[in-house]
Scaffold this motif. Structure first.
Motif, PDB file in Angstrom:
ATOM      1  N   GLY A 274       0.808  -1.207   0.000  1.00 13.80           N
ATOM      2  CA  GLY A 274       0.000   0.000   0.000  1.00 13.80           C
ATOM      3  C   GLY A 274       0.841   1.256   0.000  1.00 13.80           C
ATOM      4  O   GLY A 274       2.056   1.243  -0.222  1.00 13.80           O
ATOM      5  N   ARG A 275       0.177   2.376   0.271  1.00 14.51           N
ATOM      6  CA  ARG A 275       0.849   3.673   0.359  1.00 14.51           C
ATOM      7  C   ARG A 275       1.014   4.073   1.822  1.00 14.51           C
ATOM      8  O   ARG A 275       0.470   3.444   2.722  1.00 14.51           O
ATOM      9  CB  ARG A 275       0.041   4.740  -0.377  1.00 14.51           C
TER      10      ARG A 275
ATOM     11  N   ASP B  50      -5.259  -0.205   0.556  1.00 13.28           N
ATOM     12  CA  ASP B  50      -4.444  -0.141  -0.671  1.00 13.28           C
ATOM     13  C   ASP B  50      -3.696  -1.444  -0.910  1.00 13.28           C
ATOM     14  O   ASP B  50      -3.641  -1.957  -2.031  1.00 13.28           O
ATOM     15  CB  ASP B  50      -3.430   0.999  -0.565  1.00 13.28           C
TER      16      ASP B  50
ATOM     17  N   GLN C 275      -6.008  -4.310  -1.995  1.00 16.18           N
ATOM     18  CA  GLN C 275      -6.427  -4.123  -3.379  1.00 16.18           C
ATOM     19  C   GLN C 275      -5.277  -4.427  -4.336  1.00 16.18           C
ATOM     20  O   GLN C 275      -5.468  -5.064  -5.382  1.00 16.18           O
ATOM     21  CB  GLN C 275      -6.918  -2.690  -3.591  1.00 16.18           C
ATOM     22  N   SER C 276      -4.074  -4.015  -3.964  1.00 17.99           N
ATOM     23  CA  SER C 276      -2.903  -4.299  -4.794  1.00 17.99           C
ATOM     24  C   SER C 276      -2.652  -5.800  -4.894  1.00 17.99           C
ATOM     25  O   SER C 276      -2.298  -6.308  -5.959  1.00 17.99           O
ATOM     26  CB  SER C 276      -1.666  -3.605  -4.210  1.00 17.99           C
TER      27      SER C 276
ATOM     28  N   TYR D  98       2.716  -3.056  -6.227  1.00 18.00           N
ATOM     29  CA  TYR D  98       2.667  -1.825  -5.459  1.00 18.00           C
ATOM     30  C   TYR D  98       1.425  -1.039  -5.857  1.00 18.00           C
ATOM     31  O   TYR D  98       1.046  -1.002  -7.034  1.00 18.00           O
ATOM     32  CB  TYR D  98       3.925  -0.988  -5.706  1.00 18.00           C
ATOM     33  N   TYR D  99       0.839  -0.393  -4.904  1.00 18.50           N
ATOM     34  CA  TYR D  99      -0.393   0.347  -5.180  1.00 18.50           C
ATOM     35  C   TYR D  99      -0.176   1.400  -6.258  1.00 18.50           C
ATOM     36  O   TYR D  99      -1.033   1.598  -7.138  1.00 18.50           O
ATOM     37  CB  TYR D  99      -0.883   1.003  -3.882  1.00 18.50           C
TER      38      TYR D  99
ATOM     39  N   SER E 254      -0.556   0.263  -9.928  1.00 22.73           N
ATOM     40  CA  SER E 254      -1.811  -0.373 -10.348  1.00 22.73           C
ATOM     41  C   SER E 254      -2.859   0.657 -10.779  1.00 22.73           C
ATOM     42  O   SER E 254      -4.060   0.442 -10.616  1.00 22.73           O
ATOM     43  CB  SER E 254      -2.364  -1.228  -9.203  1.00 22.73           C
TER      44      SER E 254
ATOM     45  N   ARG F 265      -6.894   0.043 -11.287  1.00 23.41           N
ATOM     46  CA  ARG F 265      -7.832   0.696 -10.381  1.00 23.41           C
ATOM     47  C   ARG F 265      -8.865   1.520 -11.144  1.00 23.41           C
ATOM     48  O   ARG F 265     -10.033   1.594 -10.752  1.00 23.41           O
ATOM     49  CB  ARG F 265      -7.064   1.566  -9.389  1.00 23.41           C
TER      50      ARG F 265
END
Length: 581
Positions: free
Chosen positions: A426-427, A441, A444-445, A460-461, A464, A468
C-alpha cells in the motif's frame, strides 16, 4: 539408592556365606530381582538378577557346571549363590577362576539356609527401598512444583537439580537457547555456543542407553565432547511436540548408570515435567500477548479503531510505537495446502496443526527481516493473509519494502523450499486512519497482482493505476452492461468451441494489430488468424478497423479481466505473454 550385592551380603541371614570370586565388585553389582534357577539356564535369567542354585545336575560333571556358570555370567546376572552340601560339596577351582576373570561374584552358602528365606529378605529390602524411593520422588516432585508456584524460573529448577546431582545443568528451549542454568562456567558457556553454532546441540534423535532398564533412558541422548559427556533429556508436551531440553554435563567416561543414580534419574524426570509446566505457562502468556497484538493489528487495519487516542494507548500497552510512518504489506501464501499434501506430515498431523507451525515460521522470518533492517513492525495473520505494517522511511520507501521482501523471501526459500508468496504493498499516510487506508491499498494491490501477474508476484499500489481505473469503471452499472454485452458472446463461444478468441484479441492488441506478428506469436497460419478475427467481429458486431470499436472491445476485455476470478483471468493472460502486465 539401588540394592547391591554388598548390601545383601550384610544380611544377618548370610553371615555364614562366603564370597569365592568377584568380592571387590560387590558394590557395583545391582540387584533388581532374585530367582532360583537350575541347569540349563537358557533365557530364564535376566540382567541384574541374583541367581540361587543347588547345582543339581552338575554334581558329577565339572564341564557342565562350568557351562552353567558361564551361561549365568552371559545373562548379566548380578551374582550366583550356590548352596553346597547336597549336590555340590566344593565349588571347583576352575569355576572360581572363570568367574574371577569375568569379575563375577560367586557366593557359597550353607545348605541349611533356605532359599525361601533369602528370597524373602531380598524382596523385603527391594520393596523397602522402592517405597523410600517413591517417597523421595514425591518429595522432589512437590519441591519442584513449589519452585514454580512461588514464582521461580528455570534457573531455580536447574539449581535444584544441580545441587542433587553435583553437575552443571542447562535447561534450553527447543533450539538450544539457554533458559535456565546451574554451575555454568565461562568455559561451559563458550563451548556451548560453539556446539550450537555447529548444530551439535540439541540433538533431535533419541537413543536407548543399553546400561539400564529405566524407561527414562528411552528418551536420553548422549553426546561425547571430551572432556565432557553431555546427557540430553527432552522436555515434551506430547509425542509430537518438544518444548525444550534438559542437559547434564558430566566429566567422566563411566557408564551412564554410574554417573546418574536411580534417584538422579527420577529427579531428572520430575525436573523435565516441571520444566514442561514452565514452558506451557510461558507459552500461554505469550499466546495471550500474541492474541492481543493480533487483535490490535487486525482492528487498526480494518478500521475498527478510529480514535487515535485509543490507538495510541493500546499501542503503548503492547509496546508499539505508532507515531512513526508505516506502510502496509499484505502477503498471501499460495500453495501451503499443496505443500502439506505432498509432504510426509500428512500421515502424522492435521493440516490445521501443520499450518499453525508454518505460519509461526513465516512470522519468525518476518520479525528477523525487520530486525535486520532495524525497522519497527506490526504484524498479524488473518484468513490466509499475513498483514504487515513496516516502518517506512521518508526517503526511498519503495526501496525499503523491496529490500525487506527480498530478504524475507530468501530466508523463506531456505526454511520452506517451494513456498510461493504473493504480495500487495500500500501507500504511506499521515492521518489518524493511516493504518486502515494503507491496508485497503495493500489488499487491493494484492488482488490486482494475483489477477494480473499471477501467484508469487509483488504489486505496489502506485503501479496499479490502470487496473484501479478499470475497477472503478466496472462499478458503473451502464459501463458494466455495455462491457458484458461485448465480451459475453466471445466467452460463450470460447467455452463451446475452444477457439481462444479472447486470447487471440489480447495478443493481437499486444502486437499493435499486426497480423503477421500475431500469427507467429500464436503459432497460427495467417488465414487461420484472419478467420478468428472475422469471427470476433461477427460475434461482437464491432469492426476491428474502426478505432472506436477497437477501443470498446479492448476496454470491455480489460474490465472483464479486472473483475473476473484470478484463475480465470490468468488462464487468458498467461497462456501467452500479454500486454496486460
Amino acid at each position: 539408592m539401588q540394592l547391591t550385592m554388598n548390601d545383601i551380603m550384610n544380611f544377618d541371614l548370610l553371615n555364614s556365606a562366603r564370597v569365592l570370586s568377584g568380592g571387590k565388585y560387590l558394590k557395583e553389582r545391582y540387584v533388581e530381582w532374585v530367582s532360583i534357577t537350575e541347569s540349563p539356564v537358557e533365557n530364564f535369567v535376566r540382567k541384574n538378577e541374583l541367581v540361587l542354585t543347588t547345582g543339581i545336575g552338575c554334581e558329577q560333571n565339572i564341564d557342565a557346571f562350568e557351562q552353567y556358570v558361564q551361561d549365568v555370567v552371559d545373562s548379566e546376572a548380578s551374582a550366583l549363590a550356590v548352596a553346597t552340601g547336597r549336590f555340590i560339596y566344593d565349588i571347583p577351582t576352575e569355576v572360581i577362576q572363570l568367574a574371577e576373570q569375568a569379575q563375577f561374584p560367586i557366593i557359597e552358602i550353607p545348605w541349611e539356609i533356605r532359599f525361601a528365606d533369602i528370597t524373602h529378605e531380598v524382596m523385603k529390602e527391594l520393596n523397602r527401598r522402592q517405597q523410600q524411593e517413591l517417597k523421595d520422588s514425591e518429595k522432589v516432585q512437590q519441591q519442584l512444583i513449589n519452585i514454580l508456584l512461588n514464582g521461580g524460573n528455570l534457573d531455580k529448577v536447574a539449581q535444584y537439580v544441580g545441587k542433587h546431582i553435583h553437575a552443571p545443568v542447562l535447561i534450553t528451549d527447543k533450539d538450544g537457547q539457554v533458559k535456565g542454568s546451574a554451575r555454568q562456567t565461562k568455559e561451559i558457556r563458550f563451548e556451548w555456543g560453539k556446539l550450537r553454532a555447529d548444530n551439535k546441540v540439541p540433538h533431535h534423535t533419541f537413543i536407548t542407553d543399553d546400561t539400564t532398564h529405566h524407561p527414562l533412558h528411552q528418551k536420553i541422548h548422549k553426546l561425547d565432547h571430551p572432556p565432557w559427556k553431555i546427557v540430553q533429556l527432552p522436555i515434551i508436551q506430547d509425542i509430537h511436540r518438544v518444548l525444550g531440553f534438559l542437559f547434564i554435563i558430566l566429566h567422566s567416561t563411566h557408564p551412564l548408570k554410574d554417573e546418574l543414580s536411580h534417584f538422579s534419574i527420577n529427579l531428572l524426570e520430575h525436573a523435565s515435567t516441571a520444566s514442561a509446566l514452565w514452558f506451557l505457562r510461558e507459552n500461554a502468556i505469550l499466546e495471550t500477548e500474541f492474541k492481543l497484538r493480533d487483535d490490535f493489528v487486525c482492528s487498526i487495519a480494518k478500521g475498527d479503531l478510529t480514535s487515535w487516542e485509543r490507538i495510541s494507548e493500546r499501542a503503548r500497552l503492547l509496546g508499539y510505537d505508532v507515531s512513526v510512518p508505516y506502510v502496509c504489506i499484505v502477503g498471501h501464501p499460495e500453495n501451503l495446502r499443496a505443500m502439506y499434501e505432498n509432504s510426509d506430515q500428512i500421515k502424522h498431523t492435521s493440516y490445521e496443526k501443520w499450518l499453525h507451525s508454518m505460519v509461526y515460521y513465516i512470522e519468525e522470518e518476518v520479525i528477523f527481516a525487520s530486525q535486520s533492517l532495524e525497522k519497527q513492525l506490526l504484524m498479524t495473520y488473518q484468513l490466509d493473509e499475513i498483514i504487515i505494517f513496516l516502518e517506512a522511511t521518508v526517503v526511498s520507501r519503495k526501496d525499503s519494502v523491496h529490500y525487506f521482501l527480498d530478504l524475507l523471501e530468501r530466508r523463506l526459500g531456505n526454511l520452506l523450499p517451494g513456498v510461493v508468496m504473493s504480495w500487495g504493498i500500500g501507500r504511506v499516510y499521515d492521518d489518524e486512519l493511516k493504518f486502515a487506508k494503507s491496508y485497503r491499498d495493500a489488499q487491493q494491490s494484492l488482488e490486482i497482482g494475483r489477477r494480473q501477474k499471477g501467484p508469487g508476484q509483488r504489486m505496489y499500489y502506485d503501479d496499479s493505476k490502470v487496473e484501479r481505473i478499470l475497477l472503478s469503471l466496472s462499478e458503473n452499472e451502464e459501463v458494466q452492461q455495455l462491457s458484458e454485452a461485448v465480451i459475453t458472446p466471445l466467452i460463450n463461444y470460447d467455452q463451446v468451441r475452444q477457439m481462444e478468441l479472447v486470447r487471440t484479441f489480447i495478443i493481437f492488441t499486444q502486437h499493435h494489430y499486426n497480423v503477421s506478428k500475431t500469427a507467429r506469436s500464436l503459432s497460427l497460419h495467417r488465414q487461420s488468424l484472419l478467420y478468428r478475427l472475422r469471427k470476433i467481429e461477427k460475434l461482437t458486431k464491432l469492426s476491428l478497423v474502426n478505432p472506436d470499436d477497437l477501443f470498446l472491445l479492448n476496454l470491455s476485455i480489460r474490465i472483464w479481466l479486472a473483475t473476473s476470478a484470478p484463475e480465470d483471468a490468468r488462464h487468458y493472460i498467461y497462456s501467452q505473454k500479454s500486454v496486460i502486465e
